[in-house]
Design a protein around this motif. Structure first.
Motif, short mmCIF file in Angstrom:
data_model
loop_
_atom_site.label_atom_id
_atom_site.label_comp_id
_atom_site.label_asym_id
_atom_site.label_seq_id
_atom_site.Cartn_x
_atom_site.Cartn_y
_atom_site.Cartn_z
N UNK A 402 0.87 -1.18 0.00
CA UNK A 402 0.00 0.00 0.00
C UNK A 402 0.91 1.23 0.00
N UNK A 403 1.06 1.90 -1.15
CA UNK A 403 2.11 2.91 -1.28
C UNK A 403 1.85 4.22 -0.57
N UNK A 404 0.62 4.48 -0.13
CA UNK A 404 0.36 5.75 0.52
C UNK A 404 1.16 5.86 1.82
N UNK A 405 1.64 7.07 2.13
CA UNK A 405 2.48 7.28 3.31
C UNK A 405 1.66 7.13 4.59
N UNK A 441 4.83 -4.97 7.56
CA UNK A 441 5.82 -3.99 7.98
C UNK A 441 5.41 -2.61 7.48
N UNK A 442 5.67 -1.63 8.31
CA UNK A 442 5.41 -0.24 7.95
C UNK A 442 6.74 0.47 7.77
N UNK A 443 6.78 1.36 6.80
CA UNK A 443 8.04 2.04 6.53
C UNK A 443 8.48 2.89 7.71
N UNK A 444 9.76 3.20 7.76
CA UNK A 444 10.34 3.96 8.85
C UNK A 444 9.78 5.38 8.86
N UNK A 445 9.37 5.83 10.04
CA UNK A 445 8.79 7.18 10.19
C UNK A 445 9.72 8.05 11.01
N UNK A 446 9.97 9.26 10.52
CA UNK A 446 10.76 10.27 11.24
C UNK A 446 9.80 11.34 11.74
N UNK A 447 9.34 11.24 12.99
CA UNK A 447 8.29 12.16 13.47
C UNK A 447 8.75 13.60 13.64
N UNK A 448 10.06 13.84 13.80
CA UNK A 448 10.55 15.19 14.07
C UNK A 448 11.26 15.81 12.87
N UNK A 449 11.03 15.25 11.70
CA UNK A 449 11.66 15.80 10.50
C UNK A 449 10.67 15.69 9.34
N UNK A 451 9.41 14.94 5.55
CA UNK A 451 9.68 13.77 4.72
C UNK A 451 10.80 14.03 3.71
N UNK A 452 10.84 15.22 3.14
CA UNK A 452 11.81 15.52 2.10
C UNK A 452 13.00 16.32 2.61
N UNK A 453 13.00 16.63 3.89
CA UNK A 453 14.08 17.46 4.42
C UNK A 453 15.31 16.65 4.80
#
Length: 908
Positions: A402-405, A441-449, A451-453
């Motif tokens: 499921x490609x949606x973020x 599995x869910x992709x790795x999430x960076x909560x304090x950054x 997505x493109x930064x």
């Protein structure tokens, strides 16, 4: 040059008029039968032809005022030396490289005479100044090509008479391929575009059509190009010598695509089961995407077997195959003591999906399951490598993304693993299945950054992800497999994991990683222990199975710091070794895991002692750890490279070589342990030497602690017990050396490509590319794909092509002061090409510990131009057998063969 040739033009036409160039001494395709004369009389050229010769344009037309035939306006014709249009004879004469084009018909010859009243054309050869016939007619109509000595063709009826014709089927247009059927006949009558009648013909796949090393002689035949040849009495000739191989009538399919038909069997003899008919059956193409074939074996003692195969493919979508094999094996005869009967089977399924068909959804399958003894006892097993296979494995997988973020990937897998070793304990379960395994599995999430930064620093690099694995695992044996009993010991469970991590740099050169992991483990069946009441000396501990959902959790934290150190030693650019570089990557890690004693219970045993246990012991994922852990890990990775002066004087840069590909050390220290806090030091390494021809790999373990008299590690350092600082407990060494006659020469790209193609074929066949365990009995001959120049070279000079692969394995064990070599084996396999058409190969090995030979195979291969001859022999051992084969190389007549093979001994 034109007038010099005219002095023999009139005699040539006289010969042509009598028999169209078919003189008795003309034997372009020698046949061991009477030559048929062409009795058709062609019109004679005018007596003034030598004086009327003119040079004409490449496209010639009649410029006279006489009435023209409509055919002339549609035909294009030309010749190099002479073109004559005679109104008196109503013929056109073309000489030397003559050509005629009409609709889809193309005719080229040395001489052509066209009667434009009858709309007929005559074509033949010419003699050069040495008396040799040249410029044979070339007749092409549509896709069919015929190269005869002479031909008579009518444009209206499309009929023709052809003398000494040569044509080819099942090959590219205009080319005589090595795997094509060459059709030759003394006299051929072309009835229409699709039917030819032949008299005194030859059928062969030999490259040399003038002097074939074999052919099938047919007296009369009906020839339908691209489809079939139906012949009367036919027999086989070897080097123009007739053989007793004959048939009262024969049918030769020439279909270029897939067509249904019988699969010709092999007739053989088995010393255990008697005479046999093997590999006979039927092939059926169901449609353009799917086909089906069935083959069977039958022995005179009653044994039989059958195999089915279906291959399917849809371009840009999927492809695969399904194979099923069954054998009813009978040994000896009823009434004898050694009589036995058994049935074995094997199922193989392969399916792959084109990645472009659906990028977010994929299905694949690779199944290989069946009776454990199928490959070792099969009476139709021709692949030696499979007899050494002690494991069958399968996997069927469906995945969905499921490609949606944040993207989520789900995998559903059914797997199977089966131990088929003959030395296994028959009372121990040898089959393990998972029906099914669900992973998410869910992709790795960076909560304090963003997505493109850019993610830098402790906070922005913090990330987490989610993983889940649920499984239903089954263990069983051959007897219970595929029955309801195999589900009795099934174990179900699931594990949810939430790992988190961050990393950053300190002081520019140090990389620090901090993280942890949380797991929630589910079980659907637990086990409680208790003591059954009884007398004090005979109380029994019982295990109660509690069905229902239960769970526990566990977690831990970790951190690590590492860096990279470079050390370079320069010796000068004028030295042979200019520099050596040493790269070290040290890392220190820390991990802590608490004790999960809350998931443990107690019971009182017969001795009155309290025993801790967990109800999760015996479940799919086991029980959480009772002991806490607080440990530091140490690891060090090393690589060593050198810069050396290149032997090539034109090179501008030094050559880099690897001295040590890797040398790694690792250990750990547990602060929470009551004793034996320091873990053994493990090491491994590898390198290549002798111009990358020899590979060296080694592993080992060093223990700082000593052991007691019972072989158990005790909390005393080995050096304190009078030993060395570290005690070598185990070690392995593997050496592999591959060399050939080009090892000490510079190899070209062509040699490398040929070697790579050969390795790919062997790998696809399920074997090793080094032949250490032997080559398959039906492996294609090594000379396939070589040019004629390579094969026909009569001598080698001082170089004989050869190859050799050697592998040595050494194992050492000293965990309990055994100080023994527990493994020492040498394996080797090689091939020698004694002549351009003779190949000899051998593969074997020796176990110095067990003092016995590994499977030994001798291989002999001979290329007989149109034939292949092979003999393979396993002279001793569990799979002792031999195999002999001689047959036509071309796949078109591959059923013309003779093969004989022994049968491997049956294990009981």
């Amino acid at each position: 040059m034109q007038t010099n040739k005219l002095h023999f033009l009139i005699p040539l036409f006289l010969v042509f008029a009598g028999q169209l160039g078919l003189a008795q001494e003309d034997r372009i395709v020698p046949l061991p039968i009477k030559r048929i004369q062409d009795t058709i009389s062609a019109p004679l050229p005018p007596p003034t032809i030598t004086g009327d010769s003119i040079q004409v344009d490449s496209i010639a037309n009649d410029s006279t005022s006489a009435k023209k035939n409509p055919l002339l306006g549609k035909i294009k014709y030309k010749a190099k030396d002479y073109v004559k249009l005679s109104q008196k004879d109503q013929k056109i004469y073309l000489y030397d490289e003559a050509e005629i084009y009409y609709q889809d018909t193309e005719l080229k010859a040395g001489i052509i005479v066209m009667d434009y009243v009858k709309n007929e054309v005559y074509a033949g050869r010419i003699k050069d100044s040495t008396g040799t016939y040249t410029q044979l007619p070339y007749f092409k109509q549509g896709d069919q090509i015929v190269i005869p000595d002479s031909i008579r063709f009518n444009f209206d009826t499309q009929k023709a008479l052809i003398w000494n014709s040569r044509t080819e089927q099942n090959a590219g247009a205009g080319s005589f391929g090595s795997d094509a059927m060459k059709v030759l006949a003394e006299v051929t009558k072309k009835e229409n575009d699709s039917v030819y009648f032949m008299k005194d013909g030859k059928l062969t796949t030999s490259k040399d059509t003038l002097d074939p090393d074999y052919y099938i002689r047919v007296r009369k035949a009906k020839f339908v190009p691209g489809k079939k040849i139906i012949a009367g009495y036919s027999n086989m000739y070897l080097v123009d010598v007739p053989t007793p191989i004959a048939l009262p009538f024969a049918y030769f399919p020439l279909t270029t695509g897939r067509a249904p038909g019988l699969i010709f069997p092999t007739f053989t003899q088995d010393p255990i089961r008697g005479f046999a008919i093997q590999n006979g059956g039927y092939y059926l193409p169901i449609n353009e995407y799917v086909d089906f074939s069935i083959m069977g074996d039958f022995f005179t003692n009653g044994s039989y077997g059958f195999r089915t195969q279906s291959i399917y493919a849809k371009r840009y979508r999927y492809r695969g195959n399904v194979n099923f094999r069954f054998e009813n094996q009978i040994t000896s005869q009823k009434g004898f003591d050694d009589f036995s009967r058994r049935t074995t089977y094997n199922i193989q399924i392969s399916h792959s999906q084109d990645p472009k068909a659906n990028p977010n959804s994929r299905f694949s399958a690779s199944v290989n399951l069946g009776s454990s003894e199928f490959f070792t006892n099969s009476f139709n097993q021709v692949n030696v490598q499979n007899t050494q296979n002690n494991n069958l494995s399968s996997s069927i997988t469906y995945s969905k993304t499921f490609p949606e973020y944040p993207s989520v990937n789900i995998n559903l897998t059914a797997s199977h693993n089966q131990n088929t070793s003959a030395n296994r304990d028959p009372d121990v379960d040898n089959i393990s299945l998972t029906l099914p395994t669900l992973q998410a599995s869910m992709e790795r999430i960076f909560p304090f950054a963003s997505r493109d930064g850019i993610k830098r620093g402790l906070i922005k690099n913090f990330n987490f992800q989610y993983n889940m694995r649920a499984e239903n695992r089954i263990t069983t044996n051959d007897e219970d497999f595929l029955s309801s009993r195999m589900f009795e010991n099934a174990r179900m469970g699931a594990r949810h994991a939430l790992p988190f991590n961050t990393n950053f740099k300190v002081a520019k050169y140090f990389s620090i990683s901090v993280g942890g992991n949380y797991e929630d483990v589910w079980a659907f069946e637990t086990f409680e222990r208790g003591v059954v009441a009884g007398d004090e000396t005979n109380r029994e501990v019982v295990l109660d199975t509690i069905s229902g959902f239960d769970r526990y959790n566990r977690y831990g934290f970790n951190a690590s710091i590492g860096t990279t150190l470079y050390g370079t030693f320069n010796f000068g650019e004028d030295k042979k070794i200019q520099a050596i570089r040493h790269v070290m990557r040290p890392q220190i890690g820390w991990g802590i895991t608490p004790s999960f004693e809350q998931f443990y219970d107690t019971y009182i045993d017969n001795d009155g002692e309290e025993v801790l246990y967990s109800r999760f012991e015996g479940t799919l994922n086991g029980a959480p750890s009772l002991n806490s852990s607080n440990s530091i890990t140490f690891s060090l990775q090393n690589t060593i490279e050198a810069k050396v002066k290149d032997k090539d004087s034109t090179a501008t840069e030094p050559k880099k070589i690897s001295i040590l590909n890797n040398l790694n050390f690792s250990t750990a220290y547990n602060f929470e342990a009551d004793s034996l806090k320091l873990a053994p030091i493990g090491f491994n390494g590898g390198t290549t030497i002798l111009d990358n021809k020899m590979t060296v790999n080694f592993t080992g373990s060093l223990d700082p602690y000593t052991i007691d008299n019972n072989g158990r590690r005790i909390n005393t350092f080995n050096i304190q017990n009078g030993g060395s600082l570290l005690r070598l407990t185990r070690a392995t060494l593997n050496l592999r050396y591959a060399l050939n006659n080009e090892t000490f020469k510079k190899t070209g790209a062509r040699d490398d490509e040929a070697r790579e193609a050969s390795d790919q074929y062997r790998a696809q066949s399920g074997g090793r590319t080094d032949n250490l365990f032997g080559a398959g009995f039906d492996e294609r001959a090594s000379y396939e794909g070589k040019d004629d120049a390579d094969i026909d070279n009569p001598i080698y000079g001082t170089t004989i092509p050869w190859s050799l692969n050697v592998q040595f394995a050494l194992g050492y064990n000293n965990s309990n002061r055994q100080n023994e070599i527990n493994n020492a084996s040498l394996m080797f396999g090689g091939d020698v090409q004694l002549s351009p058409r003779w190949d000899v190969g051998v593969s074997s090995g020796y176990d110095f510990v067990q003092k016995g030979f590994a499977q030994t195979q001798l291989r002999f291969r001979r290329n007989l131009k149109s034939f292949d001859l092979r003999f393979n022999w396993v002279p001793f051992g569990r799979n002792e057998r031999w195999d002999f084969f001689i047959g036509i190389s071309s796949s078109i007549l591959s059923d013309l063969k003779w093969e004989q093979r022994s049968q491997a001994g049956i294990r009981r």
